[in-house]
Design a protein around this motif. Structure first.
Motif, PDB file in Angstrom:
ATOM      1  N   LEU A  35       0.817  -1.214   0.000  1.00  0.00           N
ATOM      2  CA  LEU A  35       0.000   0.000   0.000  1.00  0.00           C
ATOM      3  C   LEU A  35       0.853   1.268   0.000  1.00  0.00           C
ATOM      4  N   GLY A  36       2.175   1.113  -0.096  1.00  0.00           N
ATOM      5  CA  GLY A  36       3.045   2.275  -0.019  1.00  0.00           C
ATOM      6  C   GLY A  36       2.734   3.338  -1.047  1.00  0.00           C
ATOM      7  N   ALA A  37       2.433   2.923  -2.293  1.00  0.00           N
ATOM      8  CA  ALA A  37       2.158   3.886  -3.358  1.00  0.00           C
ATOM      9  C   ALA A  37       0.812   4.556  -3.193  1.00  0.00           C
ATOM     10  N   ASP A  38      -0.065   3.986  -2.363  1.00  0.00           N
ATOM     11  CA  ASP A  38      -1.404   4.539  -2.173  1.00  0.00           C
ATOM     12  C   ASP A  38      -1.464   5.558  -1.049  1.00  0.00           C
ATOM     13  N   CYS A  39      -0.375   5.700  -0.285  1.00  0.00           N
ATOM     14  CA  CYS A  39      -0.419   6.502   0.935  1.00  0.00           C
ATOM     15  C   CYS A  39       0.609   7.630   0.903  1.00  0.00           C
ATOM     16  N   LEU A  40       0.146   8.826   1.169  1.00  0.00           N
ATOM     17  CA  LEU A  40       1.031   9.971   1.357  1.00  0.00           C
ATOM     18  C   LEU A  40       1.179  10.191   2.856  1.00  0.00           C
ATOM     19  N   ILE A  41       2.385  10.000   3.374  1.00  0.00           N
ATOM     20  CA  ILE A  41       2.654  10.170   4.804  1.00  0.00           C
ATOM     21  C   ILE A  41       3.276  11.540   5.024  1.00  0.00           C
ATOM     22  N   THR A  42       2.689  12.306   5.907  1.00  0.00           N
ATOM     23  CA  THR A  42       3.211  13.624   6.261  1.00  0.00           C
ATOM     24  C   THR A  42       3.450  13.665   7.756  1.00  0.00           C
ATOM     25  N   THR A  43       4.697  13.830   8.178  1.00  0.00           N
ATOM     26  CA  THR A  43       4.964  14.017   9.599  1.00  0.00           C
ATOM     27  C   THR A  43       4.669  15.467   9.952  1.00  0.00           C
ATOM     28  N   THR A  44       4.089  15.678  11.104  1.00  0.00           N
ATOM     29  CA  THR A  44       3.647  16.999  11.511  1.00  0.00           C
ATOM     30  C   THR A  44       4.193  17.346  12.889  1.00  0.00           C
ATOM     31  N   GLY A  45       4.038  18.620  13.220  1.00  0.00           N
ATOM     32  CA  GLY A  45       4.230  19.032  14.597  1.00  0.00           C
ATOM     33  C   GLY A  45       2.976  18.693  15.386  1.00  0.00           C
ATOM     34  N   CYS A  46       2.798  19.346  16.499  1.00  0.00           N
ATOM     35  CA  CYS A  46       1.728  19.006  17.428  1.00  0.00           C
ATOM     36  C   CYS A  46       0.355  19.070  16.758  1.00  0.00           C
ATOM     37  N   LEU A  47      -0.431  18.008  16.930  1.00  0.00           N
ATOM     38  CA  LEU A  47      -1.813  17.954  16.451  1.00  0.00           C
ATOM     39  C   LEU A  47      -2.806  18.219  17.587  1.00  0.00           C
ATOM     40  N   PHE A  48      -2.303  18.507  18.779  1.00  0.00           N
ATOM     41  CA  PHE A  48      -3.030  19.001  19.952  1.00  0.00           C
ATOM     42  C   PHE A  48      -3.603  17.953  20.910  1.00  0.00           C
ATOM     43  N   PRO A  49      -4.220  16.854  20.491  1.00  0.00           N
ATOM     44  CA  PRO A  49      -4.680  15.925  21.537  1.00  0.00           C
ATOM     45  C   PRO A  49      -3.529  15.069  22.059  1.00  0.00           C
ATOM     46  N   CYS A  50      -2.490  15.741  22.599  1.00  0.00           N
ATOM     47  CA  CYS A  50      -1.243  15.064  22.972  1.00  0.00           C
ATOM     48  C   CYS A  50      -1.472  13.967  23.998  1.00  0.00           C
ATOM     49  N   ASN A  51      -2.418  14.168  24.927  1.00  0.00           N
ATOM     50  CA  ASN A  51      -2.640  13.177  25.967  1.00  0.00           C
ATOM     51  C   ASN A  51      -3.213  11.886  25.401  1.00  0.00           C
ATOM     52  N   ASN A  52      -3.733  11.935  24.181  1.00  0.00           N
ATOM     53  CA  ASN A  52      -4.252  10.748  23.510  1.00  0.00           C
ATOM     54  C   ASN A  52      -3.263  10.186  22.497  1.00  0.00           C
ATOM     55  N   GLY A  53      -2.042  10.702  22.481  1.00  0.00           N
ATOM     56  CA  GLY A  53      -1.075  10.316  21.470  1.00  0.00           C
ATOM     57  C   GLY A  53      -0.375   9.014  21.770  1.00  0.00           C
ATOM     58  N   PRO A  54       0.438   8.548  20.838  1.00  0.00           N
ATOM     59  CA  PRO A  54       0.795   9.118  19.538  1.00  0.00           C
ATOM     60  C   PRO A  54      -0.389   9.145  18.568  1.00  0.00           C
ATOM     61  N   VAL A  55      -0.463  10.218  17.772  1.00  0.00           N
ATOM     62  CA  VAL A  55      -1.634  10.502  16.951  1.00  0.00           C
ATOM     63  C   VAL A  55      -1.321  10.347  15.466  1.00  0.00           C
ATOM     64  N   ILE A  56      -2.219   9.673  14.756  1.00  0.00           N
ATOM     65  CA  ILE A  56      -2.215   9.611  13.298  1.00  0.00           C
ATOM     66  C   ILE A  56      -3.608  10.029  12.821  1.00  0.00           C
ATOM     67  N   VAL A  57      -3.665  10.913  11.829  1.00  0.00           N
ATOM     68  CA  VAL A  57      -4.931  11.343  11.241  1.00  0.00           C
ATOM     69  C   VAL A  57      -5.018  10.778   9.823  1.00  0.00           C
ATOM     70  N   HIS A  58      -6.148  10.174   9.508  1.00  0.00           N
ATOM     71  CA  HIS A  58      -6.357   9.506   8.226  1.00  0.00           C
ATOM     72  C   HIS A  58      -7.387  10.281   7.407  1.00  0.00           C
ATOM     73  N   TYR A  59      -6.927  10.854   6.301  1.00  0.00           N
ATOM     74  CA  TYR A  59      -7.821  11.533   5.358  1.00  0.00           C
ATOM     75  C   TYR A  59      -7.835  10.753   4.058  1.00  0.00           C
ATOM     76  N   PRO A  60      -8.956  10.766   3.274  1.00  0.00           N
ATOM     77  CA  PRO A  60     -10.080  11.705   3.378  1.00  0.00           C
ATOM     78  C   PRO A  60     -11.144  11.342   4.403  1.00  0.00           C
ATOM     79  N   GLN A  61     -11.000  10.219   5.102  1.00  0.00           N
ATOM     80  CA  GLN A  61     -12.014   9.840   6.087  1.00  0.00           C
ATOM     81  C   GLN A  61     -12.126  10.854   7.220  1.00  0.00           C
ATOM     82  N   GLY A  62     -11.015  11.456   7.584  1.00  0.00           N
ATOM     83  CA  GLY A  62     -11.042  12.420   8.680  1.00  0.00           C
ATOM     84  C   GLY A  62     -11.092  11.768  10.047  1.00  0.00           C
TER      85      GLY A  62
END
Length: 239
Positions: free
Chosen positions: A172-199
């Motif tokens: 699935l590597g070619a199907d996925c664009l991975i972007t590392t980010t800075g803080c996404l804010f819900p740090c206490n629930n981390g580590p956090v990954i956000v999946h779009y377009p599902q949101g």
């Protein structure tokens, strides 16, 4: 023994550049020392504290490096280090957080007058435009992976590597664009990954969670409810 841990916040610095600085700092230190990157890759602060404690360190200084050092991180670090200290029991080392290096006027003076190589700059029309940066790559899934300091403390950077490896195993590597980010804010629930377009926002704590996420959310098109912490559009993330 005494030990130093140099704390470096440098999101956009390459790993090779960081290692060069780390080697110089550790070589110049008057006591055993290790440089730690607060974001991105490498061992997190808790792991290095564990290592020095196992080696018999009785006094450890956490020494922020940077001009200037993040005031937000400066406020957060005592709590993060104190949380580790709570788990150590009666034989814990004495732990100190040093003030940032920019409080030392000699450091600032040295930076202001440093003899460093100079590169001539010449006129270059549209020089800010990079090659190959006109369009997003082809992908079906956009994955935002927090590599900020609070998630890094929980080994999020290692999860980035594990995610890439698992995507490769699933073809699935070619199907996925991975972007590392800075803080996404819900740090206490981390580590956090956000999946779009599902949101959908997920808490992925280890490689088993990564395997479940890839198998269900990416390959199977299902939502692993045990990992889900938030859906885009909801007022609050679930806990």
């Amino acid at each position: 023994m005494d030990a130093y841990i140099y704390l470096i916040s440098a999101t956009y610095v390459s790993q090779s550049r960081f290692l060069q600085l780390a080697k110089a700092l550790e070589g110049a230190a008057p006591v055993p020392a290790k440089a730690v990157r607060l974001e991105a890759t490498g061992n997190a602060m808790w792991r290095v504290l564990d290592t020095f404690t196992a080696q018999g360190a009785q006094r450890i200084e956490l020494r922020p490096v940077g001009l200037p050092f993040s005031q937000s991180l400066e406020k957060w670090l005592p709590g993060a280090a104190g949380s580790w200290l709570c788990q150590q029991g009666p034989n814990a080392p004495a732990l100190f957080l040093a003030g940032p290096a920019d409080l030392d006027h000699l450091v600032v003076q040295s930076a202001a007058t440093a003899q460093v190589p100079l590169t001539p700059v010449h006129p270059q029309p549209h020089g800010e435009i990079g090659k190959g940066w006109d369009h997003p790559p082809a992908f079906r899934h956009h994955l935002l992976v927090c590599a900020g300091p609070r998630c890094h403390l929980k080994d999020a950077p290692n999860l980035v590597d594990a995610l890439k490896a698992e995507l490769g195993r699933a073809n699935l590597g070619a199907d996925c664009l991975i972007t590392t980010t800075g803080c996404l804010f819900p740090c206490n629930n981390g580590p956090v990954i956000v999946h779009y377009p599902q949101g959908h926002w997920y808490r992925l704590t280890d490689t088993n969670d990564i395997r479940t996420f890839v198998a269900q959310a990416l390959r199977g098109g299902r939502t692993p409810q045990n990992l889900l912490i938030h859906k885009t559009g909801e007022t609050h993330e679930t806990v």
